[in-house]
Scaffold this motif. Structure first.
Motif, PDB file in Angstrom:
ATOM      1  N   PRO A   1      41.328  38.521  25.320  1.00 16.04           N
ATOM      2  CA  PRO A   1      42.331  38.205  24.284  1.00 16.04           C
ATOM      3  C   PRO A   1      43.317  37.130  24.729  1.00 16.04           C
ATOM      4  CG  PRO A   1      42.080  40.581  24.536  1.00 16.04           C
ATOM      5  CD  PRO A   1      41.359  39.949  25.684  1.00 16.04           C
ATOM      6  N   LEU A   2      43.662  37.129  26.017  1.00 20.18           N
ATOM      7  CA  LEU A   2      44.584  36.129  26.530  1.00 20.18           C
ATOM      8  C   LEU A   2      43.960  34.735  26.462  1.00 20.18           C
ATOM      9  CD1 LEU A   2      47.306  35.564  27.900  1.00 20.18           C
ATOM     10  CD2 LEU A   2      46.187  35.983  30.104  1.00 20.18           C
ATOM     11  N   MET A   3      42.687  34.624  26.799  1.00 18.90           N
ATOM     12  CA  MET A   3      41.995  33.338  26.712  1.00 18.90           C
ATOM     13  C   MET A   3      41.950  32.832  25.271  1.00 18.90           C
ATOM     14  SD  MET A   3      38.745  33.754  29.290  1.00 18.90           S
ATOM     15  CE  MET A   3      38.958  33.899  31.060  1.00 18.90           C
ATOM     16  N   LEU A   4      41.667  33.742  24.334  1.00 18.51           N
ATOM     17  CA  LEU A   4      41.620  33.352  22.927  1.00 18.51           C
ATOM     18  C   LEU A   4      42.988  32.884  22.440  1.00 18.51           C
ATOM     19  CD1 LEU A   4      39.304  36.172  21.496  1.00 18.51           C
ATOM     20  CD2 LEU A   4      38.690  33.810  22.047  1.00 18.51           C
ATOM     21  N   ARG A   5      44.035  33.581  22.876  1.00 12.71           N
ATOM     22  CA  ARG A   5      45.387  33.180  22.466  1.00 12.71           C
ATOM     23  C   ARG A   5      45.755  31.824  23.050  1.00 12.71           C
ATOM     24  NH1 ARG A   5      50.000  35.687  20.353  1.00 12.71           N
ATOM     25  NH2 ARG A   5      51.277  33.934  19.644  1.00 12.71           N
ATOM     26  N   CYS A   6      45.373  31.577  24.290  1.00  8.73           N
ATOM     27  CA  CYS A   6      45.663  30.285  24.909  1.00  8.73           C
ATOM     28  C   CYS A   6      44.875  29.162  24.238  1.00  8.73           C
ATOM     29  CB  CYS A   6      45.345  30.335  26.400  1.00  8.73           C
ATOM     30  SG  CYS A   6      46.486  31.364  27.366  1.00  8.73           S
ATOM     31  N   LEU A   7      43.649  29.438  23.839  1.00  9.45           N
ATOM     32  CA  LEU A   7      42.873  28.445  23.096  1.00  9.45           C
ATOM     33  C   LEU A   7      43.523  28.151  21.747  1.00  9.45           C
ATOM     34  CD1 LEU A   7      39.194  29.552  23.831  1.00  9.45           C
ATOM     35  CD2 LEU A   7      40.262  27.391  24.507  1.00  9.45           C
TER      36      LEU A   7
END
Length: 306
Positions: free
Chosen positions: A106-112
């Protein structure tokens, strides 16, 4: 529980140059794990850039776009594991399997998503040939840069909460970080710009050096070897045109350039991570807070034992 004596860097105020120096030393200490992480991200990214530029004739704009988004998950993995080591939760940056945790998804998706918000400006600048390009240039600075800096410490906050470094009142820490960013926006912008320019210059130097060595030692032309009579004053104008054409369209040039962008990116990302630590220590007395939190937890533990 985080032990203050286990912290692997000194929690002291640092200038921008000191944060950069610490990032370079950190990169050198964990060179092999970082190169493995780079290979996992760079190989598919460079393959995609080569195929798109070779078969679909896409140019430098597409290569930069792909590298920009590919560096996001790389930055999450690098910052997460670097923070855990920094605060003594791990012995170092381990294998690729140990570096990844499912809570990062989820953190990667939010950063993207954060990067996508910022990229509206460059997209208008790169891919529109009318007044929208001017709008894109303006968007890069406002609100694009505002989005980028205000959300730039998302990974740092997430991993320190996970590691138990932040205080028990996580919401107050998040709010305090936002206040520090708002009150020191110009300083953070200057530090981020300085790190970007350093990485940009280093990428260019490494690319030219690698290109020259490939041509001289291996007789494999990437950029220089494809330009005959490069140093001939009579053909200097034609050579410059050929350089620009190759830099923007040649599949080999774009692929190698993408590889070096991703290779240098960890230095900039680590510099930003250490900038966050400096911000909290210099303006928030974070070292004293962590020390007092540890003492309080020790006293509570002794009282319960009694």
């Amino acid at each position: 529980m985080m032990r203050f004596e286990n912290i692997n860097i000194a929690l002291v105020p640092r200038k921008a140059s000191s944060c950069l120096d610490l990032a370079i030393r950190f990169y050198g200490r964990f060179l092999i794990p970082i190169l493995k992480l780079w290979a996992v991200i760079a190989i598919p990214t460079c393959t995609l850039v080569y195929c798109l530029s070779y078969y679909f004739l896409l140019d430098l704009r597409t290569a930069l776009t792909i590298a920009f988004f590919a560096s996001s998950p790389m930055g999450v993995l690098l910052t997460w594991n670097s923070a855990l080591f920094t605060f003594g939760n791990t012995q170092g940056i381990g294998s690729l399997r140990r570096q990844f945790r499912f809570q990062m998804i989820p953190l990667m998706l939010r950063c993207l998503f954060d990067r996508a918000l910022f990229f509206v400006g460059p997209a208008l600048l790169f891919y529109s040939g009318n007044i929208l390009s001017l709008l894109g240039f303006v968007y890069i600075f406002f609100p694009g840069t505002l989005f980028l800096i205000r959300n730039g410490f998302r990974v740092e906050q997430a991993v320190l909460d996970y590691a138990g470094v932040a205080s028990q009142q996580d919401a107050s820490h998040d709010h305090r970080t936002k206040d520090l960013i708002s009150n020191n926006f110009s300083s953070l912008f200057g530090r981020g710009l300085a790190a970007f320019l350093f990485c940009y210059t280093l990428t260019f130097i490494l690319f030219i050096t690698f290109d020259y060595l490939c041509y001289i030692l291996l007789e494999f032309p990437i950029l220089i070897g494809q330009i005959p009579y490069l140093l001939d004053p009579k053909t200097i104008d034609e050579s410059l045109v050929n350089i620009m054409l190759l830099m923007t369209t040649d599949p080999r040039v774009l692929t190698v350039l993408t590889a070096f962008i991703l290779l240098v990116y960890p230095i900039g990302r680590l510099t930003w991570f250490f900038t966050y630590i400096d911000l909290r220590v210099r303006l928030d007395c974070w070292d004293m807070e962590l020390r007092m939190t540890e003492v309080s937890e020790n006293l509570t533990f002794k009282e319960v034992s009694l």
